[in-house]
Design a protein around this motif. Sequence first.
Motif, PDB file in Angstrom:
ATOM      1  N   SER A  81      56.482  38.267  87.832  1.00 23.92           N
ATOM      2  CA  SER A  81      56.665  37.566  88.029  1.00 23.92           C
ATOM      3  C   SER A  81      57.299  36.025  88.212  1.00 23.92           C
ATOM      4  O   SER A  81      58.329  36.115  86.944  1.00 23.92           O
ATOM      5  CB  SER A  81      55.283  36.674  88.186  1.00 23.92           C
ATOM      6  OG  SER A  81      54.895  35.887  86.876  1.00 23.92           O
ATOM      7  N   SER A 159      52.517  29.935  88.725  1.00 21.73           N
ATOM      8  CA  SER A 159      51.946  31.601  88.360  1.00 21.73           C
ATOM      9  C   SER A 159      50.592  32.402  89.324  1.00 21.73           C
ATOM     10  O   SER A 159      49.627  32.281  88.277  1.00 21.73           O
ATOM     11  CB  SER A 159      52.404  32.054  87.173  1.00 21.73           C
ATOM     12  OG  SER A 159      52.274  33.807  87.211  1.00 21.73           O
ATOM     13  N   THR A 161      50.784  35.044  89.463  1.00 16.68           N
ATOM     14  CA  THR A 161      50.144  36.078  89.262  1.00 16.68           C
ATOM     15  C   THR A 161      49.315  36.647  88.360  1.00 16.68           C
ATOM     16  O   THR A 161      48.724  36.919  88.439  1.00 16.68           O
ATOM     17  CB  THR A 161      51.741  36.864  89.321  1.00 16.68           C
ATOM     18  OG1 THR A 161      52.680  36.841  89.962  1.00 16.68           O
ATOM     19  CG2 THR A 161      51.428  38.605  88.380  1.00 16.68           C
ATOM     20  N   GLN A 162      49.654  35.020  87.629  1.00 18.52           N
ATOM     21  CA  GLN A 162      48.823  35.238  86.008  1.00 18.52           C
ATOM     22  C   GLN A 162      47.735  34.429  86.573  1.00 18.52           C
ATOM     23  O   GLN A 162      46.357  34.847  85.969  1.00 18.52           O
ATOM     24  CB  GLN A 162      49.275  34.095  84.799  1.00 18.52           C
ATOM     25  CG  GLN A 162      48.906  34.010  83.714  1.00 18.52           C
ATOM     26  CD  GLN A 162      49.033  34.747  83.009  1.00 18.52           C
ATOM     27  OE1 GLN A 162      49.711  36.116  82.595  1.00 18.52           O
ATOM     28  NE2 GLN A 162      47.533  35.694  82.750  1.00 18.52           N
ATOM     29  N   TYR A 165      45.269  36.675  87.987  1.00 15.95           N
ATOM     30  CA  TYR A 165      44.516  37.420  86.522  1.00 15.95           C
ATOM     31  C   TYR A 165      43.806  36.944  85.983  1.00 15.95           C
ATOM     32  O   TYR A 165      42.505  37.018  85.758  1.00 15.95           O
ATOM     33  CB  TYR A 165      45.827  38.137  85.785  1.00 15.95           C
ATOM     34  CG  TYR A 165      45.131  38.997  84.940  1.00 15.95           C
ATOM     35  CD1 TYR A 165      44.779  39.770  85.009  1.00 15.95           C
ATOM     36  CD2 TYR A 165      45.139  38.420  83.931  1.00 15.95           C
ATOM     37  CE1 TYR A 165      44.362  40.893  83.625  1.00 15.95           C
ATOM     38  CE2 TYR A 165      44.754  38.898  82.246  1.00 15.95           C
ATOM     39  CZ  TYR A 165      44.076  40.367  82.786  1.00 15.95           C
ATOM     40  OH  TYR A 165      43.892  41.073  81.518  1.00 15.95           O
ATOM     41  N   MET A 172      48.792  43.125  89.216  1.00 14.82           N
ATOM     42  CA  MET A 172      49.391  43.058  90.241  1.00 14.82           C
ATOM     43  C   MET A 172      50.567  44.218  89.524  1.00 14.82           C
ATOM     44  O   MET A 172      51.151  43.632  88.667  1.00 14.82           O
ATOM     45  CB  MET A 172      50.461  42.244  91.233  1.00 14.82           C
ATOM     46  CG  MET A 172      49.264  41.435  92.012  1.00 14.82           C
ATOM     47  SD  MET A 172      50.105  40.234  92.931  1.00 14.82           S
ATOM     48  CE  MET A 172      49.139  39.058  93.401  1.00 14.82           C
ATOM     49  N   THR A 207      53.614  44.308  96.641  1.00 10.62           N
ATOM     50  CA  THR A 207      53.205  44.605  95.380  1.00 10.62           C
ATOM     51  C   THR A 207      51.334  44.888  95.696  1.00 10.62           C
ATOM     52  O   THR A 207      50.658  44.807  96.553  1.00 10.62           O
ATOM     53  CB  THR A 207      53.074  43.240  94.544  1.00 10.62           C
ATOM     54  OG1 THR A 207      54.318  42.253  94.670  1.00 10.62           O
ATOM     55  CG2 THR A 207      52.456  43.335  93.113  1.00 10.62           C
ATOM     56  N   THR A 209      47.993  46.808  93.457  1.00 11.60           N
ATOM     57  CA  THR A 209      47.538  47.229  91.854  1.00 11.60           C
ATOM     58  C   THR A 209      47.411  48.274  91.526  1.00 11.60           C
ATOM     59  O   THR A 209      48.295  49.076  91.847  1.00 11.60           O
ATOM     60  CB  THR A 209      46.047  47.327  92.674  1.00 11.60           C
ATOM     61  OG1 THR A 209      45.436  48.248  93.596  1.00 11.60           O
ATOM     62  CG2 THR A 209      45.473  45.988  93.811  1.00 11.60           C
TER      63      THR A 209
END
Length: 247
Positions: A81, A159, A161-162, A165, A172, A207, A209
Amino acid sequence: MTRRHEEIADELRRAIAGGSYPVGAALPSESELASAHGVSRGTLRQAFGTLQSEGLIGSRQGARRVVLAATPSQSFTELRSFAQWARAGGRTPGGRVLSSRRARATEAEAAQLQLAPGDTVLHVLRIRTLDGDPVLLERTVYAGWTAEAVEALPDDCESVTQSLYDAVGLVMSHGEHHLDAVPAGTVDARELSVRRGSPLLRVRRTTTTTEGRPVETSDDRYRPGTVVFTVRNSVQANPLARTAPDH
């Protein structure tokens, strides 16, 4: 808890960025650095591996590691990311959502996200910063099944992305990137503090999975002089593919 090799990698990264080891200079020997940090050579080699993966240093059999770059580059053989990339270079990433709205997917968006035309998607316009300076404008379209989780994130989320999650376990895993140059439009110019028509590096990415399910597709535009993408290839591996431009 941060592991010892990560701490050593961070110290060396800062020393390289600060000019203690300029580009082209050799690092101290393994034995010297292992002694200085009070660790085994195995731990030190883990730190070296991290810096090599970032493109900061290189090595040859029987020779000391040499500094190849002052700042980490984003490799096209891995997916990281913006925040991960920035922090790897000792920079402070930031971000702010400028607008967010749900809409019906266009045919192009539906094709990219493997949806039916008219399915719900989430459009997010986000400015990204490095050390407080605007460097990137993201126009991201999220598949509808992710919309609620994305909308729940704070507007200044560092972030995405983080955070996704951490919040819902979304990973991702794969990305496809297309790079070209485009002139700055009105919104680009205003948010990135450049003149309208200035050349911007554009990265269009999709992006997915681990299972290959598309999560997002985005049009990312970087302000000139703020980022360098580096690709290292060889006769054994070539991560680049040339394609004709879209018209």
